[in-house]
Write an enzyme that holds these catalytic residues in place. Structure first.
Site, short mmCIF file in Angstrom:
data_model
loop_
_atom_site.label_atom_id
_atom_site.label_comp_id
_atom_site.label_asym_id
_atom_site.label_seq_id
_atom_site.Cartn_x
_atom_site.Cartn_y
_atom_site.Cartn_z
N PRO A 1 0.82 -1.22 0.00
CA PRO A 1 0.00 0.00 0.00
C PRO A 1 0.85 1.27 0.00
O PRO A 1 1.88 1.34 0.67
CB PRO A 1 -0.83 -0.11 1.28
CG PRO A 1 -0.22 -1.18 2.08
CD PRO A 1 0.65 -2.02 1.20
N GLU A 2 0.44 2.24 -0.78
CA GLU A 2 1.11 3.53 -0.82
C GLU A 2 0.20 4.56 -0.16
O GLU A 2 -0.85 4.19 0.37
CB GLU A 2 1.45 3.88 -2.29
CG GLU A 2 2.29 2.78 -2.93
CD GLU A 2 2.73 3.06 -4.38
OE1 GLU A 2 2.86 4.23 -4.74
OE2 GLU A 2 2.95 2.09 -5.11
N LYS B 1 3.20 6.35 5.40
CA LYS B 1 2.47 5.09 5.20
C LYS B 1 2.16 4.42 6.54
O LYS B 1 1.92 3.22 6.58
CB LYS B 1 3.28 4.16 4.30
CG LYS B 1 3.54 4.75 2.90
CD LYS B 1 4.32 3.76 2.05
CE LYS B 1 5.01 4.44 0.89
NZ LYS B 1 5.95 3.54 0.21
N ARG C 1 3.02 -12.25 5.28
CA ARG C 1 4.44 -12.12 4.96
C ARG C 1 5.30 -11.65 6.14
O ARG C 1 6.51 -11.54 6.01
CB ARG C 1 4.62 -11.14 3.78
CG ARG C 1 4.02 -11.60 2.46
CD ARG C 1 4.88 -12.61 1.73
NE ARG C 1 6.20 -12.10 1.42
CZ ARG C 1 6.52 -11.40 0.33
NH1 ARG C 1 5.60 -11.10 -0.55
NH2 ARG C 1 7.75 -11.00 0.12
N ARG D 1 13.84 -2.75 -7.45
CA ARG D 1 12.40 -2.65 -7.76
C ARG D 1 12.21 -2.42 -9.25
O ARG D 1 13.03 -1.80 -9.90
CB ARG D 1 11.77 -1.47 -7.01
CG ARG D 1 12.18 -1.32 -5.55
CD ARG D 1 11.40 -2.20 -4.62
NE ARG D 1 9.95 -2.03 -4.74
CZ ARG D 1 9.26 -1.12 -4.07
NH1 ARG D 1 9.85 -0.28 -3.26
NH2 ARG D 1 7.95 -1.05 -4.21
#
Ligand SMILES: [Zn+2]
Length: 276
Positions: free
Chosen positions: A2-3, A59, A112, A266
């Site tokens: 999520p950003e 965040k 995770r 990335r």
């Protein structure tokens, strides 16, 4: 992951759903979720406190409690909150459970295991290391064009990596960084300190624009209380992104195939014709 817009939606949804509720008890089921508090301290510190409101910084989702403390949380890759009814058992990968005074349970679930929680005194919130190092909020006055340009000038990393660095620009992740660079016609490999004033003004504007559009698309009305992860637009995402996740597909502007490359581990997506 999520950003800013997704985390904003998580915070807003939680605020709508559980603001004013009392935490009767709290259980830390996975100790490493909150490495600075052992499970008994975690439980004791949070129980019997009312949730004043829930907000966001960068965040991080922040629970402001009437005990004068704030619970800082970070969803990282796969963390999510679930508000579940009393008759239901804890789902797999429940790492923290908050028993609320209406008998529902708020669960932090994370398969995770990258999520994070930390309890701080609210008056010291801005000095907490997670919060202190963050760049100004993108919609704040502090995130001025002058701030942006000066910060660019002192950085020798690529502009894409610069945008992901939360101490320089706060709230962007891989998706919105790629999108903002496309809209500003900037090659993601370009070095930050070499970006012109004109281009940095363009990028500054587009950062706010992509975040604004995404935030506007999230509605707390559509959020499933049992799955609060901010993923409100995933179903439409593939058709919505201009460059992100569009390797080999034609550029939406010039039809040149979109290129994918790795930067700082990335993926970056860009059009080599439109972005220079
Ligand atoms: Zn193009």
């Amino acid at each position: 992951m999520p950003e800013l817009p997704e985390v904003e939606l998580v915070a807003k949804s939680l605020d709508v759903l559980i603001k004013g509720r009392k935490i009767i008890a709290a259980e830390l089921l996975r100790e490493r979720l909150a490495p600075e508090a052992d499970p008994s301290t975690f439980g004791e510190t949070l129980s019997n406190s009312i949730i004043n409101f829930i907000h966001r910084r960068g965040k991080h989702v922040l629970f402001d409690l009437d005990s004068g403390r704030t619970l800082i949380t970070h969803l990282r890759m796969t963390g999510r909150f679930m508000l579940i009814p009393p008759e239901r058992g804890n789902p797999k990968f429940s790492h923290a459970v908050f028993y609320l005074d209406d008998e529902t349970r708020l669960i932090f679930q994370d398969h995770r295991h990258f999520g994070m929680m930390k309890i701080v005194e609210t008056r010291d919130l801005h000095d907490a290391k997670e919060i202190k190092k963050l760049a100004p909020e993108p919609f704040s006055e502090e995130f001025s064009l002058k701030y942006f340009h000066n910060t660019l000038k002192t950085t020798k990393k690529s502009i894409k990596e610069f945008l992901l660095d939360q101490t320089k620009v706060c709230g962007l992740g891989n998706i919105y960084a790629s999108e903002a660079l496309f809209l500003a016609n900037i090659d993601p490999q370009k070095l930050s300190h070499k970006i012109s004033i004109k281009k940095s003004a363009q990028l500054h504007k587009k950062i706010r624009e992509v975040l604004e559009v995404a935030i506007a698309q999230g509605s707390t009305l559509n959020v499933d209380p049992e799955n609060i992860d901010g993923s409100y637009h995933n179903a439409e995402a593939e058709t919505r992104w201009l460059v992100y996740d569009r390797e080999n597909l034609p550029c939406t502007h010039c039809e040149t195939p979109i290129i994918r490359l790795k930067q700082g581990g990335r993926s970056t997506f860009f059009c080599k014709k439109c972005q220079r």
